[in-house]
Design a protein around this motif. Structure first.
Motif, PDB file in Angstrom:
ATOM      1  N   SER A 246       0.842  -1.127  -0.097  1.00 24.08           N
ATOM      2  CA  SER A 246       0.231  -0.095   0.124  1.00 24.08           C
ATOM      3  C   SER A 246       0.951   1.308  -0.078  1.00 24.08           C
ATOM      4  O   SER A 246       0.523   2.214  -0.602  1.00 24.08           O
ATOM      5  N   ARG A 247       2.304   1.395   0.601  1.00 18.11           N
ATOM      6  CA  ARG A 247       3.051   2.579   0.551  1.00 18.11           C
ATOM      7  C   ARG A 247       3.450   2.506  -0.747  1.00 18.11           C
ATOM      8  O   ARG A 247       3.489   3.683  -1.420  1.00 18.11           O
ATOM      9  N   ALA A 248       3.804   1.240  -1.418  1.00 13.56           N
ATOM     10  CA  ALA A 248       4.359   1.205  -2.771  1.00 13.56           C
ATOM     11  C   ALA A 248       3.516   1.965  -3.683  1.00 13.56           C
ATOM     12  O   ALA A 248       3.919   2.746  -4.559  1.00 13.56           O
TER      13      ALA A 248
ATOM     14  N   PRO B 212       4.300   3.463  -9.635  1.00 12.96           N
ATOM     15  CA  PRO B 212       3.006   3.031 -10.562  1.00 12.96           C
ATOM     16  C   PRO B 212       2.759   1.662 -10.240  1.00 12.96           C
ATOM     17  O   PRO B 212       3.555   0.922 -10.688  1.00 12.96           O
ATOM     18  N   GLY B 213       1.593   1.309  -9.969  1.00  9.20           N
ATOM     19  CA  GLY B 213       1.094  -0.027  -9.497  1.00  9.20           C
ATOM     20  C   GLY B 213       2.066  -0.604  -8.335  1.00  9.20           C
ATOM     21  O   GLY B 213       2.135  -1.956  -8.270  1.00  9.20           O
TER      22      GLY B 213
ATOM     23  N   PRO C  12       6.103  -4.323 -14.638  1.00  2.27           N
ATOM     24  CA  PRO C  12       4.732  -4.545 -14.182  1.00  2.27           C
ATOM     25  C   PRO C  12       4.434  -5.981 -13.775  1.00  2.27           C
ATOM     26  O   PRO C  12       3.524  -6.171 -13.142  1.00  2.27           O
ATOM     27  N   ALA C  13       5.038  -6.988 -14.325  1.00  2.68           N
ATOM     28  CA  ALA C  13       4.677  -8.356 -14.020  1.00  2.68           C
ATOM     29  C   ALA C  13       4.927  -8.803 -12.449  1.00  2.68           C
ATOM     30  O   ALA C  13       4.219  -9.635 -12.175  1.00  2.68           O
TER      31      ALA C  13
END
Ligand SMILES: *Cc1c(COP(=O)(O)O)cnc(C)c1O
Length: 426
Positions: free
Chosen positions: A11-13, A18-19, A24-25
């Motif tokens: 949640s911090r990240a 982004p995401g 992305p993976a």
């Protein structure tokens, strides 16, 4: 399984990255749920931020063929760091790495080190265009070559479909010069050459596809690509970012005895630090600056820590019996999984090349993106989560390879097969 610490970090990240991730993976987007944050790795095992221990089949998506924190790599990197982390001037380690890579890979006489696989393929395209004076590139559906604009094109339909970018933000001009054909379909490539006479600079291919899950080349396919490119005066680029040093010291080109004009490397040759490379004959590479007119540079290219990690890794791989051991591990995993799938009557396909493996929820055969993409990704997600809960971390996507390392023991592999069996039973 307690995951409160990973949850907090995620949640911090998400507020600042982004995401919540830098690639992305890692976000588990295709399997759902929240990613585990990793804190430590040793051999074939990783520990997450809550202290859960998992057998790791991602291995940093390929680089860690020796497993995590291999003593030889840790020692080499530590020693190099003590001597300074970067100079922006040539070093002996770069010469040793270049000599080692060129002696191992049959088609390489010269090589240029860069910082990632993406940089390698991007530079390889520029080199192919410089060498041929042509502008078009052929790639294959379901093939991933990094996030270079011209290669982020998959194209959904039709053999001669001009590229439609898979990402937003790509200049249509880049994509227009990328022609896409289905993998393992030589006729489609021949047609592209007929339809675009003297315009195709290069065909870029993963000789063993690893980014739509593992998909092997059918008999004669790579030889056919070699013949058709030669006939039409185009270059053949083997993207061996995954397959280089994975199947043997000579990569897929040695295994299949097909010599490309340009080879791209990454992942394993960096031993877990950021490295890529592209290379070819002395003649092709003589076009690269400062020897020739094709410009390509890098502040941290050939970085001493990365070279040290790479050299330590490749020297371990050169020891006798390494690839036989990797093959035995791959074979044990494949055989066990096949038995389980048969017992549980699950319609699935297993593809494997040495220590790379994919379990497709798909009756198969899987020969390219068309057949791979018919997999039951919901079934895959269920398997992924069940395995994570029982301490086995496979790639969080149906369309990625499982990576075995020299550190995976028979006990690790057998525990994995048992966990898959329990998951399928449930
Ligand atoms: C991972 C990969 C790349 C990109 O490498 P990065 O280091 O992630 O930029 C290119 N080609 C293939 C075949 C890959 O698997």
């Amino acid at each position: 399984m307690k995951t409160t610490r990973s949850s907090e970090l995620f949640s911090r990240a998400r507020r600042r990255l982004p995401g919540g991730v830098n690639s992305p993976a890692r976000s588990w987007g295709s399997v759902g749920g929240e990613p585990l944050f990793f804190a430590r790795g040793q051999g074939a095992h990783v520990w997450d931020a809550d202290g859960n221990e998992l057998i790791d089949y991602v291995c940093s998506w390929g680089p860690l063929i020796l497993g995590h924190a291999h003593p030889a790599v840790v020692k080499a990197v530590t020693e190099a760091a003590g001597l300074g982390t970067s100079y922006g001037a040539p070093t002996e380690a770069e010469v040793q790495m270049a000599e080692l890579v060129c002696s191992a890979m049959p088609s390489l006489e010269m090589v240029r080190f860069v910082n990632s696989g993406t940089e390698a393929t991007m530079s390889a395209l520029r080199l192919a265009r410089a060498a041929t004076g042509r502008h078009r590139i052929v790639k294959f559906e379901g093939a991933y070559h990094g996030h270079e604009d011209a290669l982020l094109v998959k194209a959904g339909s039709g053999l001669a479909t001009h590229g439609v970018p898979t990402s937003a933000g790509i200049h249509p001009g880049y994509a227009a010069d990328t022609l896409v054909a289905p993998y393992n379909d030589l006729t489609a490539v021949e047609k592209l050459f007929r339809d675009n006479p003297k315009e195709i600079a290069a065909v870029i291919v993963e000789p063993i596809a690893g980014n739509m899950g593992v998909v092997l080349p059918v008999a004669g396919y790579l030889e056919g690509l070699r013949a058709v490119t030669r006939k039409h005066g185009a270059l053949l680029i083997f993207d061996e970012v995954i397959s280089g040093f994975r199947l043997g010291l000579g990569g897929a080109q040695a295994a299949y005895r097909v010599m490309p004009d340009i080879t791209t490397l990454g992942k394993i040759i960096g031993g877990g630090l950021p490295v890529g490379a592209y290379g070819g004959s002395a003649e092709v590479m003589s076009r690269v600056a400062p020897l020739g007119p094709m410009y390509q540079a890098g502040t941290l290219s050939g970085n001493p820590l990365a070279m040290a990690a790479g050299l330590a890794t490749l020297r371990e791989l050169q020891k006798p019996g390494t690839y036989e051991r990797l093959e035995a591990k791959g074979s044990r995993l494949e055989t066990g999984l096949r038995k389980t799938l048969a017992r549980r009557q699950v319609p699935a396909t297993i593809t494997r090349a040495g220590s790379l493996l994919t379990l497709f929820f798909n009756p198969g055969p899987v020969t390219g993106w068309d057949s791979a993409s018919r997999s039951d990704t919901r079934a895959f997600s269920k398997l992924f989560h069940a395995l994570a809960r029982s301490g086995v971390y496979i790639p969080p996507s149906q369309y990625e390879a499982w990576f075995l390392s020299l550190a995976h023991s028979e006990a690790d592999i057998d525990a994995t097969i048992a966990a898959v069996d329990r998951a399928l039973a449930a």
